[in-house]
Every structure is written in structure tokens, then in C-alpha cells.
Design an enzyme around this catalytic site. Structure first.
Site, mmCIF file in Angstrom:
data_model
loop_
_atom_site.group_PDB
_atom_site.id
_atom_site.type_symbol
_atom_site.label_atom_id
_atom_site.label_comp_id
_atom_site.label_asym_id
_atom_site.label_seq_id
_atom_site.Cartn_x
_atom_site.Cartn_y
_atom_site.Cartn_z
ATOM 1 N N TYR A 181 0.808 -1.223 0.000
ATOM 2 C CA TYR A 181 0.000 0.000 0.000
ATOM 3 C C TYR A 181 0.841 1.273 0.000
ATOM 4 O O TYR A 181 0.395 2.316 0.477
ATOM 5 C CB TYR A 181 -0.976 -0.021 1.183
ATOM 6 C CG TYR A 181 -1.970 -1.162 1.089
ATOM 7 C CD1 TYR A 181 -3.118 -1.045 0.310
ATOM 8 C CD2 TYR A 181 -1.736 -2.372 1.740
ATOM 9 C CE1 TYR A 181 -4.015 -2.099 0.186
ATOM 10 C CE2 TYR A 181 -2.623 -3.430 1.629
ATOM 11 C CZ TYR A 181 -3.762 -3.291 0.855
ATOM 12 O OH TYR A 181 -4.641 -4.335 0.734
ATOM 13 N N TYR B 256 -11.464 -5.361 0.355
ATOM 14 C CA TYR B 256 -12.909 -5.104 0.232
ATOM 15 C C TYR B 256 -13.359 -3.993 1.177
ATOM 16 O O TYR B 256 -14.266 -3.236 0.872
ATOM 17 C CB TYR B 256 -13.719 -6.375 0.486
ATOM 18 C CG TYR B 256 -13.352 -7.515 -0.431
ATOM 19 C CD1 TYR B 256 -13.715 -7.495 -1.779
ATOM 20 C CD2 TYR B 256 -12.631 -8.613 0.031
ATOM 21 C CE1 TYR B 256 -13.377 -8.531 -2.629
ATOM 22 C CE2 TYR B 256 -12.290 -9.660 -0.812
ATOM 23 C CZ TYR B 256 -12.661 -9.617 -2.144
ATOM 24 O OH TYR B 256 -12.320 -10.650 -2.979
ATOM 25 N N HIS C 21 -13.450 -5.765 -12.752
ATOM 26 C CA HIS C 21 -12.119 -6.390 -12.799
ATOM 27 C C HIS C 21 -11.672 -6.552 -14.258
ATOM 28 O O HIS C 21 -10.544 -6.239 -14.615
ATOM 29 C CB HIS C 21 -12.154 -7.779 -12.153
ATOM 30 C CG HIS C 21 -12.302 -7.773 -10.654
ATOM 31 N ND1 HIS C 21 -11.472 -7.055 -9.823
ATOM 32 C CD2 HIS C 21 -13.150 -8.434 -9.830
ATOM 33 C CE1 HIS C 21 -11.819 -7.275 -8.554
ATOM 34 N NE2 HIS C 21 -12.841 -8.102 -8.530
ATOM 35 N N HIS D 18 -19.627 -6.002 -10.565
ATOM 36 C CA HIS D 18 -18.373 -6.091 -9.808
ATOM 37 C C HIS D 18 -17.320 -6.846 -10.626
ATOM 38 O O HIS D 18 -16.189 -6.376 -10.787
ATOM 39 C CB HIS D 18 -18.630 -6.805 -8.473
ATOM 40 C CG HIS D 18 -17.389 -7.061 -7.668
ATOM 41 N ND1 HIS D 18 -16.948 -6.212 -6.678
ATOM 42 C CD2 HIS D 18 -16.478 -8.059 -7.723
ATOM 43 C CE1 HIS D 18 -15.830 -6.675 -6.153
ATOM 44 N NE2 HIS D 18 -15.515 -7.801 -6.770
ATOM 45 N N GLU D 19 -17.688 -7.993 -11.146
ATOM 46 C CA GLU D 19 -16.726 -8.824 -11.884
ATOM 47 C C GLU D 19 -16.261 -8.134 -13.160
ATOM 48 O O GLU D 19 -15.078 -8.156 -13.493
ATOM 49 C CB GLU D 19 -17.329 -10.193 -12.205
ATOM 50 C CG GLU D 19 -17.669 -11.029 -10.973
ATOM 51 C CD GLU D 19 -16.488 -11.194 -10.022
ATOM 52 O OE1 GLU D 19 -15.333 -11.218 -10.484
ATOM 53 O OE2 GLU D 19 -16.716 -11.275 -8.801
ATOM 54 N N GLU E 32 -11.105 -3.918 -6.522
ATOM 55 C CA GLU E 32 -12.419 -4.334 -6.009
ATOM 56 C C GLU E 32 -13.465 -3.220 -6.101
ATOM 57 O O GLU E 32 -14.660 -3.491 -5.979
ATOM 58 C CB GLU E 32 -12.292 -4.799 -4.554
ATOM 59 C CG GLU E 32 -11.373 -5.998 -4.343
ATOM 60 C CD GLU E 32 -11.760 -7.216 -5.162
ATOM 61 O OE1 GLU E 32 -12.957 -7.340 -5.531
ATOM 62 O OE2 GLU E 32 -10.884 -8.040 -5.461
ATOM 63 N N HIS F 120 -12.540 -16.769 1.315
ATOM 64 C CA HIS F 120 -11.216 -16.173 1.172
ATOM 65 C C HIS F 120 -10.194 -16.729 2.155
ATOM 66 O O HIS F 120 -8.994 -16.537 1.968
ATOM 67 C CB HIS F 120 -11.327 -14.650 1.315
ATOM 68 C CG HIS F 120 -12.279 -14.047 0.313
ATOM 69 N ND1 HIS F 120 -13.646 -14.260 0.365
ATOM 70 C CD2 HIS F 120 -12.069 -13.278 -0.778
ATOM 71 C CE1 HIS F 120 -14.244 -13.636 -0.636
ATOM 72 N NE2 HIS F 120 -13.311 -13.022 -1.348
ATOM 73 N N HIS G 282 -17.622 -19.551 -6.252
ATOM 74 C CA HIS G 282 -17.357 -18.173 -5.818
ATOM 75 C C HIS G 282 -16.923 -17.344 -7.033
ATOM 76 O O HIS G 282 -15.991 -17.706 -7.745
ATOM 77 C CB HIS G 282 -16.292 -18.129 -4.720
ATOM 78 C CG HIS G 282 -16.197 -16.771 -4.092
ATOM 79 N ND1 HIS G 282 -16.978 -16.398 -3.015
ATOM 80 C CD2 HIS G 282 -15.479 -15.682 -4.431
ATOM 81 C CE1 HIS G 282 -16.718 -15.142 -2.711
ATOM 82 N NE2 HIS G 282 -15.817 -14.677 -3.560
ATOM 83 N N ALA G 283 -17.607 -16.211 -7.252
ATOM 84 C CA ALA G 283 -17.406 -15.435 -8.476
ATOM 85 C C ALA G 283 -15.975 -14.900 -8.598
ATOM 86 O O ALA G 283 -15.379 -14.480 -7.611
ATOM 87 C CB ALA G 283 -18.382 -14.263 -8.496
HETATM 88 O O1 X8Z Z 1 -15.284 -12.078 -3.202
HETATM 89 C C1 X8Z Z 1 -15.903 -11.148 -3.660
HETATM 90 C C2 X8Z Z 1 -16.111 -11.018 -5.178
HETATM 91 C C3 X8Z Z 1 -14.982 -11.589 -5.945
HETATM 92 S S1 X8Z Z 1 -13.532 -10.638 -5.823
HETATM 93 C C4 X8Z Z 1 -17.367 -11.760 -5.564
HETATM 94 N N1 X8Z Z 1 -16.463 -10.214 -2.838
HETATM 95 C C5 X8Z Z 1 -16.339 -10.296 -1.386
HETATM 96 C C6 X8Z Z 1 -17.114 -11.470 -0.825
HETATM 97 O O2 X8Z Z 1 -17.917 -12.063 -1.550
HETATM 98 O O3 X8Z Z 1 -16.921 -11.791 0.348
HETATM 99 C C7 X8Z Z 1 -17.194 -9.030 -3.252
HETATM 100 C C8 X8Z Z 1 -17.661 -8.371 -1.989
HETATM 101 C C9 X8Z Z 1 -16.906 -9.004 -0.859
HETATM 102 ZN ZN ZN Z 2 -13.686 -8.790 -6.769
#
Ligand code: X8Z
Ligand code: ZN
Length: 570
Positions: free
Chosen positions: A180, A479, A344, A340-341, A368, A469, A310-311
């Protein structure tokens, strides 16, 4: 410098190979694809680590300009650091792939049903059911996946930390905080500062929600002080609460726009959902997605194989082999996630012309925030404009409903976005010993989010492992930052588009001016320190919470009045 030409050529080749193998794994989980993808990632890590060590031949102060920036980014370009020993590197990548696979394959048979179902179905139960026993069962059933992840997790922490130390960081958390453009310790203070700015708004929302849930479920389940039970908030992790909007709608607000219903009634397909989002970017003067996007993306869950639902958004060749991987459902939530996607993807495409080490965002919060910024422009007026909503823009009562729904999505998320890595930083630093993983997790959940598990959790449980994650080893503070940055971006781009009304009513749809400004920043990639990129888009060099607070100001006044009337102050 010649050295970096060779580095970038080799890293590009190794990254493409790793992306391809990873794509096949993520869209077709088998023991073979798991092995192939972890081997390719281990090779990429090995190459990066070797070059990062070689690069220390040139002392920091001896470089300038683009070369100095590349020297800084080289060790930090790693998604996951591993020890130089190839056997250990492969063990680490295998364990991460295995944790991700275990998460993706998680199933639970809901109370009163016969067949085991996946996370998406369980999540739907959490939004739709009003029966506390059914909610608790879906919540507890899913969280069992954490136990499966746990045996791999300890060794992952150990190996990844060793990798980070070999690169000169004190542990993996310190390495994550080093991306950062400031000291890791200063970054920690920076996120604390930002959280303190938004905390009063979060607390007002929390109090309002707790009061309304007490009215629904009764005082035995929802106390009038202290944390809210996590299974009542409409989301598996209680990270966003818009799923239970119908329970919380302002009395007399009228029916606000129900995007899910609109999309379902029109029999919108998954592909059409993505087309809506693409058209938004195109309306701002950005290019259409390449034909290969449509033939190579995975938009719906395949019936015959395990995948990672998971997207995510990909740029497999780092130029324009753009794809998304999602198990799209026809809902307003997924409508937003698609934006959102694509954010990216548009970022990736805009920086694809840069030297390899600069093909990244200014910092990961920027990546993000882009698509979310666009989704903030999905206003009722916008939906009318594109013909999804037949009626005229709604009245004032509905406006409050709109703001509350957005707050349940965005404001509720803030402490969640913060605490995931608060927890992991301490785990990586050895400050939370393995015996206290779960207890410390719930301590943080109570302290930041004000939520509690539905019942006592034993030390056998590993609830952090039930959030994507964590098994997938994706840093999360990005995020939290994105949730503030997107309001800064939104405000700046509205200004560029000539909008002078309130931010929550404004949309940058169709604004070529906003599009030009946005693309100029995306095209900087990681070539400059992030304050430069922030300045290029907003004119400011600091991340701030003010834009978010302004956006929600009318709601804040209303929440305070509601809470006063209910006799609770915070
Ligand atoms: O993981 C994501 C995206 C992919 S980068 C779908 N997000 C976080 C989550 O789902 O926990 C977007 C918002 C927060
Ligand atoms: Zn994302």
C-alpha cells in the site's frame, strides 16, 4: 534495465501457464486438475522468488523511475509466498488448492429435506426462511465445512510464513500490508482511522436492525442490547444484510424496486444479465467485451461436475482473454455482482498494454472498487432508462427504502471487511495461537460487527474456514477499502458527468466524460503509487469515509430518529 525485461518475460509465461491450469481446476475439480494447478502455481512462485532474490543485487536507493517501482513490486506480485525449496512450495500450493476444493464441495442436508445441497441453496434458505430453527440448521450445517479445512490450515500458515520471511517480511500478514505504498504499521493505523469514521453510522444501522429483528423474533432470541445472532441477518456470514430487507423496510415506504422480481418476470437469462452490465461500460465509451469472453466464460453452474462457484474475473493471457466464472442466479444481488466482476475485467484490459509488473491495480482495493462504483449507478432512474422498470422514478418514501437497502449491503459490510484480516494478521504473526482460533474469531465478530453465533461454538469448530477467502488465501482488507473508495469514485465521476443532485440519485450511465476519466486511471495500472491514481480520479490523495457518510446522510438522520423513538441510543 535488461534484468527486468527477462524477469517480465519469464513471469508472464509462468503466469499464463498457471492461469490456464487454475481455470481448468476451478471449472472442473478433480485430483488431476488439483495437482496440475498447484504444480503450475508452485513453478510461478519459484520463478518469482528466484528473481526477487536476484534483484536484491541492486540496493534500493540505486534505482529510479519505473525500474525502482518494478523492484518494489516484484516480491509483492506473488499471490502466495512459498519457501524456495520446490518440495515445500508444491506442498503449500497443494494445500491451498485442497482447502479451496473442500470449501467448493461443501454440502449439507437442510432440516426437513432429503438431499444434501450446496452453499447457494443454503444461502437462499438464510434469506428466505423466517423459522429460527431452519435458519440455525442451515447456518450450522454450512459451518461444518470449516472443520474439514482446519487440518490443512495450520501447515499453510507455517509454510506461507516461511515463504514471506525468506523474502524479508516478518510474516505473511506483514507482506500483505506492504502493498500500500506506506509502512505496514502505518497501514494498520490507516484502516483503524477509516473504521472510526464510519463506526457511528454502522452502530446506528445495527441498533435499528436489532430493534426490528426483536419485533420479528422476540426478545428471547434477540436481546435489546449486545450482539445480534448471526443466522438472522439473511447472509451466511452476516456480511451484508440486504437479504432481509423485507423485514426491515421503513413502515409505509411503499414497495421499493424489487430487482429480483423484475428480472425473473422477464425471464432474464444469465447471459442477458451479463449483457446489461457490459452495456453499462459501453455506454461510457469503453469497448465491448471480446467474443472469446462469451465462449470461454463460465456463467452458470454445470450440472455434471464440481466447480468453484465463488465469483471471479480472469485475464488468462494478460491482454484480452477476459472471462468470468460465476454460478449466476437471476437475482438483484447477482446483477450487482456481475458489475463487480466486469469491473475487474475492464481494469485488466485497460492495463494490458503495460510492462508485466505494472499489470495490476493501483492497490487491490482499487481493483475491487471499480465494478462496485458502476453498480452504485444502478438507480431506479437508471432501471427506467434501460426499460427494466416500467414506472416513473419512485416517491420520497421509496427513496428511504432504497437508501436502507444500499446501507444493508454496504454499511453492514464495513466491520466484516475489516475483521477478516484483523484476525488473519494476528494469526500469521503468531499472536493468536491455534488453540484460540475460533474463540478469537468470535471475539472479533462481537467487537466489530456486534454479531454472535446461534449457539455455543466448541474449539473443534473452525468458523473462519467457512468463508471462501480464508481457505483460498485471498487477502480481504481490499474489500473494506473498496467499500469506501467506491463512494469516493462515485462522487468524483458524478461530478465529471455534470450531476449536481444527491449522490444516491445520480448515475454515470451514458457519460463519456466519466468513462474517459475512469479509463485513464485504469490504464495507469500499478505503474504509480496509489495516491497518484486516486488523485487522477478524485483530485484527492487520501482515502476517506466522507463520501460514504454524505451518501447516506438522509438515512442516518432517519435511523437516529427511529432509534430515539425506540428508546435505544446505540
Ligand atoms: O469475493 C468477492 C467477489 C470476488 S472478488 C465476488 N467479494 C467479497 C465477498 O464475496 O466476500 C465481493 C464483496 C466481498
Ligand atoms: Zn472482486
Amino acid at each position: 534495465m535488461r534484468f527486468y525485461e527477462r524477469v517480465e518475460e519469464d513471469l508472464l509465461a509462468a503466469s499464463i501457464e498457471s492461469q490456464r491450469a487454475d481455470w481448468v481446476y476451478a471449472t472442473f475439480i478433480t485430483p488431476d486438475t488439483e495437482e496440475l494447478s498447484s504444480a503450475a502455481l508452485a513453478r510461478l512462485i519459484g520463478t518469482t522468488v528466484r528473481y526477487a532474490h536476484e534483484a536484491t543485487r541492486w540496493p534500493k536507493g540505486s534505482l529510479s523511475g519505473a525500474t525502482a517501482r518494478k523492484a518494489e513490486l516484484l516480491p509483492l506480485s506473488l499471490p502466495l509466498p512459498a519457501p524456495a525449496d520446490p518440495a515445500l512450495a508444491q506442498e503449500l500450493t497443494r494445500r491451498v488448492a485442497s482447502m479451496t476444493g473442500l470449501y467448493a464441495k461443501g454440502r449439507h442436508t437442510p432440516k426437513g429435506e432429503r438431499e444434501p445441497v450446496d452453499l447457494q441453496r443454503l444461502s437462499r434458505i438464510l434469506t428466505e426462511s423466517r423459522d429460527p430453527a431452519v435458519l440455525e440448521d442451515a447456518w450450522t450445517g454450512w459451518h461444518r465445512v470449516g472443520r474439514a479445512v482446519r487440518p490443512e490450515f495450520d501447515r499453510y500458515v507455517d509454510l506461507a510464513n516461511r515463504g514471506a520471511r525468506e523474502l524479508g517480511f516478518s510474516d505473511l500478514g506483514a507482506m500483505w500490508r506492504s502493498r500500500y505504498d506506506m509502512e505496514p504499521a502505518a497501514f494498520r493505523r490507516e484502516v483503524d482511522r477509516l473504521w472510526e469514521e464510519v463506526r457511528p453510522l454502522y452502530e446506528a444501522l445495527h441498533t435499528y436492525v436489532r430493534n426490528r429483528l426483536r419485533a420479528t423474533y422476540g426478545p428471547a432470541l434477540v436481546p435489546d442490547r449486545g450482539p445480534i445472532p448471526a443466522h438472522l441477518l439473511g447472509n451466511m456470514w452476516a456480511q451484508s444484510w440486504e437479504g432481509i430487507y423485507p423485514l426491515l423496510a421503513p413502515p409505509g415506504a411503499g414497495a421499493p424496486v424489487d430487482l429480483t422480481r423484475l428480472l425473473v418476470e422477464r425471464r432474464t437469462t444469465a447471459e442477458e444479465m451479463v449483457r446489461y452490465a457490459e452495456r453499462f461500460f459501453v455506454s461510457m465509451g469503453l469497448p465491448a467485451l471480446p467474443p472469446s469472453f462469451w465462449s470461454r466464460s463460465m456463467l452458470v453452474r454445470p450440472r455434471d461436475r464440481e466447480v468453484i462457484c465463488h465469483a471471479s474475473a480472469w485475464d488468462v493471457d494478460y491482454v484480452d482473454d477476459l472471462r468470468i466464472k460465476m454460478c449466476i442466479e437471476i437475482t438483484g444481488e447477482d446483477f450487482r455482482t456481475i458489475h463487480h466482476e466486469l469491473g475487474h475485467n475492464y481494469y485488466q484490459r485497460a492495463y494490458g498494454h503495460l510492462p508485466f509488473l505494472f499489470r495490476d491495480s493501483a492497490h487491490d482495493g482499487f481493483h475491487e472498487a471499480i465494478g462496485d462504483t458502476i453498480a452504485l449507478s444502478v438507480t431506479p432512474e437508471y432501471l427506467v432508462k434501460i426499460g427494466l422498470l416500467p414506472a416513473a422514478p419512485p416517491d420520497e418514501g421509496a427513496e428511504l427504502g432504497f437508501l436502507l437497502e444500499r446501507a444493508l449491503e454496504k454499511v453492514a459490510f464495513l466491520p466484516f471487511g475489516l475483521l477478516i484480516d484483523r484476525w488473519r494478521w494476528d494469526v500469521f504473526a503468531g499472536e493468536i495461537p491455534p488453540g484460540e482460533y475460533n474463540r478469537s474469531w468470535w471475539d472479533l465478530k462481537a467487537r466489530y460487527q456486534g454479531v454472535a453465533p446461534p449457539g455455543p461454538r466448541s474449539d473443534e469448530e473452525f468458523d473462519p474456514g467457512a468463508k471462501f477467502h480464508i481457505p483460498a488465501s485471498v487477502p480481504y482488507m481490499r474489500y473494506f477499502l473498496a467499500h469506501l473508495l467506491q463512494f469516493q469514485f462515485h462522487r468524483a465521476l458524478l461530478r465529471e458527468a455534470g450531476w449536481t443532485g444527491p449522490a444516491h440519485r445520480g448515475s454515470i450511465y451514458g457519460s463519456k466524460e466519466a468513462g474517459r476519466r475512469l479509463e485513464a486511471v485504469l490504464a495507469l495500472g500499478a505503474s504509480r503509487a496509489w495516491p497518484d491514481a486516486l488523485e487522477a480520479i478524485t483530485g484527492e490523495r487520501r482515502m476517506e469515509a466522507q463520501s460514504l457518510l454524505e451518501y447516506f446522510a438522509p438515512l442516518r438522520r432517519w435511523l437516529d430518529a427511529q432509534n430515539r423513538a425506540a428508546g435505544s441510543s446505540g
